[in-house]
Design a protein around this motif. Structure first.
Motif, PDB file in Angstrom:
ATOM      1  N   MET A 258      31.040  38.068  36.303  1.00 17.14           N
ATOM      2  CA  MET A 258      31.786  36.863  35.946  1.00 17.14           C
ATOM      3  C   MET A 258      32.381  36.212  37.198  1.00 17.14           C
ATOM      4  N   ILE A 259      32.914  37.029  38.097  1.00 18.02           N
ATOM      5  CA  ILE A 259      33.489  36.500  39.337  1.00 18.02           C
ATOM      6  C   ILE A 259      32.417  35.832  40.187  1.00 18.02           C
ATOM      7  N   VAL A 260      31.262  36.461  40.289  1.00 13.75           N
ATOM      8  CA  VAL A 260      30.171  35.874  41.073  1.00 13.75           C
ATOM      9  C   VAL A 260      29.726  34.547  40.465  1.00 13.75           C
ATOM     10  N   LEU A 261      29.597  34.501  39.148  1.00 13.18           N
ATOM     11  CA  LEU A 261      29.206  33.254  38.487  1.00 13.18           C
ATOM     12  C   LEU A 261      30.226  32.149  38.727  1.00 13.18           C
ATOM     13  N   MET A 262      31.498  32.490  38.617  1.00 16.01           N
ATOM     14  CA  MET A 262      32.550  31.499  38.835  1.00 16.01           C
ATOM     15  C   MET A 262      32.542  31.028  40.291  1.00 16.01           C
ATOM     16  N   PHE A 263      32.343  31.964  41.215  1.00 14.99           N
ATOM     17  CA  PHE A 263      32.305  31.612  42.638  1.00 14.99           C
ATOM     18  C   PHE A 263      31.148  30.657  42.926  1.00 14.99           C
ATOM     19  N   ARG A 264      30.003  30.914  42.336  1.00 12.15           N
ATOM     20  CA  ARG A 264      28.827  30.074  42.573  1.00 12.15           C
ATOM     21  C   ARG A 264      29.009  28.659  42.039  1.00 12.15           C
ATOM     22  N   ARG A 265      29.846  28.509  41.037  1.00  6.14           N
ATOM     23  CA  ARG A 265      30.086  27.178  40.450  1.00  6.14           C
ATOM     24  C   ARG A 265      31.006  26.314  41.307  1.00  6.14           C
ATOM     25  N   LEU A 266      31.694  26.944  42.251  1.00  5.84           N
ATOM     26  CA  LEU A 266      32.596  26.191  43.116  1.00  5.84           C
ATOM     27  C   LEU A 266      31.805  25.362  44.131  1.00  5.84           C
ATOM     28  N   ASP A 267      32.442  24.300  44.618  1.00  9.82           N
ATOM     29  CA  ASP A 267      31.796  23.537  45.682  1.00  9.82           C
ATOM     30  C   ASP A 267      31.881  24.323  46.991  1.00  9.82           C
TER      31      ASP A 267
ATOM     32  N   ILE B  61      37.956  30.382  49.863  1.00  9.63           N
ATOM     33  CA  ILE B  61      38.128  31.724  49.283  1.00  9.63           C
ATOM     34  C   ILE B  61      37.670  32.792  50.269  1.00  9.63           C
ATOM     35  N   ILE B  62      36.571  32.559  50.943  1.00  9.92           N
ATOM     36  CA  ILE B  62      36.069  33.531  51.920  1.00  9.92           C
ATOM     37  C   ILE B  62      37.059  33.706  53.063  1.00  9.92           C
ATOM     38  N   ARG B  63      37.631  32.609  53.551  1.00  8.89           N
ATOM     39  CA  ARG B  63      38.635  32.711  54.619  1.00  8.89           C
ATOM     40  C   ARG B  63      39.873  33.462  54.128  1.00  8.89           C
ATOM     41  N   PHE B  64      40.290  33.213  52.890  1.00 10.79           N
ATOM     42  CA  PHE B  64      41.438  33.911  52.312  1.00 10.79           C
ATOM     43  C   PHE B  64      41.164  35.415  52.233  1.00 10.79           C
ATOM     44  N   LEU B  65      39.986  35.794  51.749  1.00  5.12           N
ATOM     45  CA  LEU B  65      39.636  37.216  51.660  1.00  5.12           C
ATOM     46  C   LEU B  65      39.543  37.860  53.037  1.00  5.12           C
ATOM     47  N   ASP B  66      39.012  37.123  54.005  1.00  6.30           N
ATOM     48  CA  ASP B  66      38.954  37.632  55.381  1.00  6.30           C
ATOM     49  C   ASP B  66      40.346  37.925  55.921  1.00  6.30           C
ATOM     50  N   ALA B  67      41.311  37.074  55.576  1.00  2.41           N
ATOM     51  CA  ALA B  67      42.690  37.278  56.044  1.00  2.41           C
ATOM     52  C   ALA B  67      43.327  38.488  55.364  1.00  2.41           C
TER      53      ALA B  67
ATOM     54  N   GLN C 228      33.245  23.746  49.901  1.00  2.00           N
ATOM     55  CA  GLN C 228      34.563  23.827  50.542  1.00  2.00           C
ATOM     56  C   GLN C 228      35.439  24.886  49.867  1.00  2.00           C
ATOM     57  N   SER C 229      35.424  24.935  48.547  1.00  2.00           N
ATOM     58  CA  SER C 229      36.220  25.927  47.817  1.00  2.00           C
ATOM     59  C   SER C 229      35.729  27.340  48.106  1.00  2.00           C
ATOM     60  N   GLN C 230      34.406  27.512  48.167  1.00  2.00           N
ATOM     61  CA  GLN C 230      33.855  28.824  48.509  1.00  2.00           C
ATOM     62  C   GLN C 230      34.308  29.245  49.901  1.00  2.00           C
ATOM     63  N   SER C 231      34.267  28.319  50.826  1.00  2.00           N
ATOM     64  CA  SER C 231      34.692  28.597  52.199  1.00  2.00           C
ATOM     65  C   SER C 231      36.164  28.983  52.252  1.00  2.00           C
TER      66      SER C 231
END
Length: 53
Positions: free
Chosen positions: A26-35, A42-48, A37-40
């Motif tokens: 479900m998380i992967v599906l929701m992530f893929r639906r993001l544009d 989230i990735i930067r947030f997780l990296d931090a 910029q939003s994906q980027s």
């Protein structure tokens, strides 16, 4: 531990794994639906949050 108790424990663990896999999907599906910029973002947030390896 009786055999029946061990089987019940194993079944409970498998159900938890299945639930986790469903949540992950479900998380992967929701992530893929993001544009992009939003994906980027989230990735930067997780990296931090995650420690460097």
């Amino acid at each position: 531990m009786s055999v029946m108790k061990e089987v019940q424990t194993n079944q409970a663990q498998k159900l938890k794994q299945l639930e986790l896999n469903q949540r992950e999907r479900m998380i992967v599906l929701m992530f893929r639906r993001l544009d992009e910029q939003s994906q980027s973002d989230i990735i930067r947030f997780l990296d931090a949050l995650l420690p460097p390896q």
